[in-house]
Enzyme design. Structure first.
Site, PDB file in Angstrom:
ATOM      1  CB  CYS A   1     -14.549   4.226   2.905  1.00  0.00           C
ATOM      2  SG  CYS A   1     -12.838   4.481   2.422  1.00  0.00           S
TER       3      CYS A   1
ATOM      4  CG  HIS B   1     -16.644   2.142  -0.122  1.00  0.00           C
ATOM      5  ND1 HIS B   1     -16.344   3.344  -0.716  1.00  0.00           N
ATOM      6  CD2 HIS B   1     -15.464   1.646   0.340  1.00  0.00           C
ATOM      7  CE1 HIS B   1     -15.045   3.577  -0.604  1.00  0.00           C
ATOM      8  NE2 HIS B   1     -14.492   2.557   0.024  1.00  0.00           N
TER       9      HIS B   1
ATOM     10  CG  ASN C   1     -11.554   3.763  -1.963  1.00  0.00           C
ATOM     11  OD1 ASN C   1     -12.399   4.592  -1.627  1.00  0.00           O
ATOM     12  ND2 ASN C   1     -11.099   2.844  -1.128  1.00  0.00           N
TER      13      ASN C   1
HETATM   14  N1  COA Z   1       1.984  -2.278  -9.022  1.00  0.00           N
HETATM   15  C1  COA Z   1       2.719  -3.387  -9.163  1.00  0.00           C
HETATM   16  N2  COA Z   1       2.998  -4.220  -8.142  1.00  0.00           N
HETATM   17  C2  COA Z   1       2.509  -3.902  -6.941  1.00  0.00           C
HETATM   18  C3  COA Z   1       1.736  -2.747  -6.723  1.00  0.00           C
HETATM   19  C4  COA Z   1       1.491  -1.910  -7.828  1.00  0.00           C
HETATM   20  N3  COA Z   1       0.752  -0.792  -7.719  1.00  0.00           N
HETATM   21  N4  COA Z   1       1.390  -2.707  -5.423  1.00  0.00           N
HETATM   22  C5  COA Z   1       1.904  -3.783  -4.838  1.00  0.00           C
HETATM   23  N5  COA Z   1       2.596  -4.505  -5.739  1.00  0.00           N
HETATM   24  C6  COA Z   1       3.325  -5.755  -5.553  1.00  0.00           C
HETATM   25  C7  COA Z   1       3.700  -6.003  -4.116  1.00  0.00           C
HETATM   26  O1  COA Z   1       4.898  -5.326  -3.775  1.00  0.00           O
HETATM   27  C8  COA Z   1       3.872  -7.497  -4.115  1.00  0.00           C
HETATM   28  O2  COA Z   1       5.120  -7.811  -4.658  1.00  0.00           O
HETATM   29  P1  COA Z   1       5.991  -9.037  -4.074  1.00  0.00           P
HETATM   30  O3  COA Z   1       5.138 -10.264  -4.322  1.00  0.00           O
HETATM   31  O4  COA Z   1       7.214  -8.988  -4.886  1.00  0.00           O
HETATM   32  O5  COA Z   1       6.172  -8.742  -2.630  1.00  0.00           O
HETATM   33  C9  COA Z   1       2.806  -7.972  -5.101  1.00  0.00           C
HETATM   34  O6  COA Z   1       2.470  -6.829  -5.900  1.00  0.00           O
HETATM   35  C10 COA Z   1       1.561  -8.492  -4.431  1.00  0.00           C
HETATM   36  O7  COA Z   1       1.179  -7.581  -3.411  1.00  0.00           O
HETATM   37  P2  COA Z   1      -0.082  -7.826  -2.513  1.00  0.00           P
HETATM   38  O8  COA Z   1      -0.201  -6.706  -1.530  1.00  0.00           O
HETATM   39  O9  COA Z   1      -0.027  -9.229  -2.001  1.00  0.00           O
HETATM   40  O10 COA Z   1      -1.223  -7.742  -3.608  1.00  0.00           O
HETATM   41  P3  COA Z   1      -2.744  -8.023  -3.456  1.00  0.00           P
HETATM   42  O11 COA Z   1      -3.152  -9.076  -4.366  1.00  0.00           O
HETATM   43  O12 COA Z   1      -3.161  -8.150  -2.017  1.00  0.00           O
HETATM   44  O13 COA Z   1      -3.367  -6.662  -4.007  1.00  0.00           O
HETATM   45  C11 COA Z   1      -4.395  -4.679  -3.143  1.00  0.00           C
HETATM   46  C12 COA Z   1      -3.101  -5.443  -3.336  1.00  0.00           C
HETATM   47  C13 COA Z   1      -4.104  -3.412  -2.370  1.00  0.00           C
HETATM   48  C14 COA Z   1      -4.966  -4.323  -4.510  1.00  0.00           C
HETATM   49  C15 COA Z   1      -5.412  -5.594  -2.375  1.00  0.00           C
HETATM   50  O14 COA Z   1      -4.805  -6.102  -1.205  1.00  0.00           O
HETATM   51  C16 COA Z   1      -6.653  -4.861  -2.006  1.00  0.00           C
HETATM   52  O15 COA Z   1      -7.448  -4.553  -2.846  1.00  0.00           O
HETATM   53  N6  COA Z   1      -6.880  -4.586  -0.709  1.00  0.00           N
HETATM   54  C17 COA Z   1      -8.013  -3.819  -0.247  1.00  0.00           C
HETATM   55  C18 COA Z   1      -7.675  -2.371  -0.408  1.00  0.00           C
HETATM   56  C19 COA Z   1      -8.855  -1.479  -0.198  1.00  0.00           C
HETATM   57  O16 COA Z   1      -9.782  -1.544  -0.937  1.00  0.00           O
HETATM   58  N7  COA Z   1      -8.781  -0.620   0.811  1.00  0.00           N
HETATM   59  C20 COA Z   1      -9.750   0.357   1.103  1.00  0.00           C
HETATM   60  C21 COA Z   1     -10.914  -0.241   1.788  1.00  0.00           C
HETATM   61  S1  COA Z   1     -12.076   1.012   2.132  1.00  0.00           S
END
Ligand code: COA
Length: 325
Positions: free
Chosen positions: A113, A252, A282
């Protein structure tokens, strides 16, 4: 002193819009979950004729038109991408052919990215070495080709698109003031994408699951905020620019919560952070040049404005740059 200025911007998005409501029918998710956790409402998905190099070439044509520069005047094409339809030749070579930039040499950069930011930095160094050089810097991706559409933790996040700039020696104070780029390969496993299946049986990884993007979301989140904050602080200090003096931030576009956390820590007013992640998700290396082009065409940039760029991506790679518009 020669500075590398941005003479024109362009972008190209696929026609097909994929909404959160449509994703609700594909995986177990909801519009509310996606919107609250990411800020993304829809993204674009490439279709026939919208391969990475085609999107890149169209963005490049628009940037050239705005700059008033002919394709034959371009001496270098740099494309930040990790999803070109061909592993060889480079996307940059395909763009060169597509737009008729017959006098350019061409290469891709894979910094995930951060690819566009790293590409701008390379362009700046070449322009400083040869002030007659005109460079096309492009960020282009079709992440839809490498998304596991059954994995709800990643498939809701990404989108396709391309953005481009024309860079050349600016007049006076205009142009890139400075940049700081970083990498930490020891954390590669937190955000990665395997290549296409190996045809050498001895080199097939035991845990190979397909050429998909994989990510430890929470760890990436925390590291991304800290890393971009650090990169921005370093480049502002290096160039003696106060945070209040920044006119616009082109970050980004990974996730609205990352951008909100970053904004709080930077001490820059939220209205100065350009955001379009709700429309495109993204788009990796394409996100910054698409955002820049939209901000530019909306009239958000005035000559002399300090514009701050910051990026973070797989590698990890990250950094920041400041450009006087
Ligand atoms: N829809 C519904 N539920 C979802 C889901 C979706 N698309 N994706 C994950 N979940 C669930 C998980 O399974 C988890 O369930 P559980 O509590 O029963 O285990 C719950 O939601 C929470 O998951 P978690 O991974 O802790 O959520 P989060 O608050 O960390 O949000 C992201 C997930 C990916 C949105 C967040 O971690 C994030 O933004 N990370 C950075 C990602 C990014 O930008 N990457 C690129 C960088 S260049």
């Amino acid at each position: 002193m020669t500075r590398a200025a941005i003479l024109g911007t362009g972008s190209c998005l696929p026609r097909r819009v994929l909404t959160n409501a449509e994703l609700e029918k594909m995986v177990e998710t909801t519009d509310e979950w996606i919107t609250v956790r990411t800020g993304i409402r829809e993204r674009r998905i490439a279709g026939a004729g919208e391969e990475t190099s085609k999107l890149a070439a169209e963005a490049a044509r628009k940037a050239l038109a705005m700059a008033g520069v002919a394709a034959a005047e371009i001496g270098l094409i740099v494309v930040g991408t990790m999803t070109c339809e061909k592993a060889m030749p480079s996307c940059a070579c395909l763009v060169q052919k597509e737009i008729g930039a017959v006098n350019a040499f061409a290469m891709d950069i894979n910094a995930a990215c951060s690819g566009f930011l790293f590409g701008m930095d390379v362009a700046e160094k070449y322009i400083k070495a040869d002030p007659t050089l005109k460079v096309l810097v492009i960020g282009a991706e079709t992440l839809s080709t490498r998304t596991n559409w059954e994995d709800r933790t990643t498939c809701v996040l990404f989108g396709d698109g391309a953005g481009a700039v024309v860079m050349a020696a600016g007049d006076g104070e205009r142009g890139m003031l400075g940049s700081r780029l970083f990498a930490d390969g020891s954390l590669w496993h937190l955000l990665h994408m395997d290549a296409a299946p190996s045809l050498n049986p001895d080199l097939v990884a035991a845990d190979y699951q397909g050429p998909f993007i994989r990510m430890a979301g929470q760890e990436v989140f925390k590291y991304a905020v800290r890393a971009m904050q650090d990169g921005v602080a370093k480049v502002l200090a290096q160039e003696g620019v106060e945070p209040e003096a920044v006119r616009l931030v082109i970050p980004h576009q990974a996730n609205i919560r990352i951008l909100n956390s970053l904004t709080e820590r930077l001490g820059i007013a939220p209205e100065k952070i350009y955001i379009n992640v709700h429309k495109y998700g993204n788009t990796s290396a394409a996100s910054m040049p698409i955002a820049l082009d939209e901000a530019n065409r909306e009239g958000r940039l005035r000559p002399g404005d300090p514009v701050l760029f910051c990026a973070f991506g797989g590698g990890f790679t990250w950094g920041a740059a400041i450009v006087r518009w």
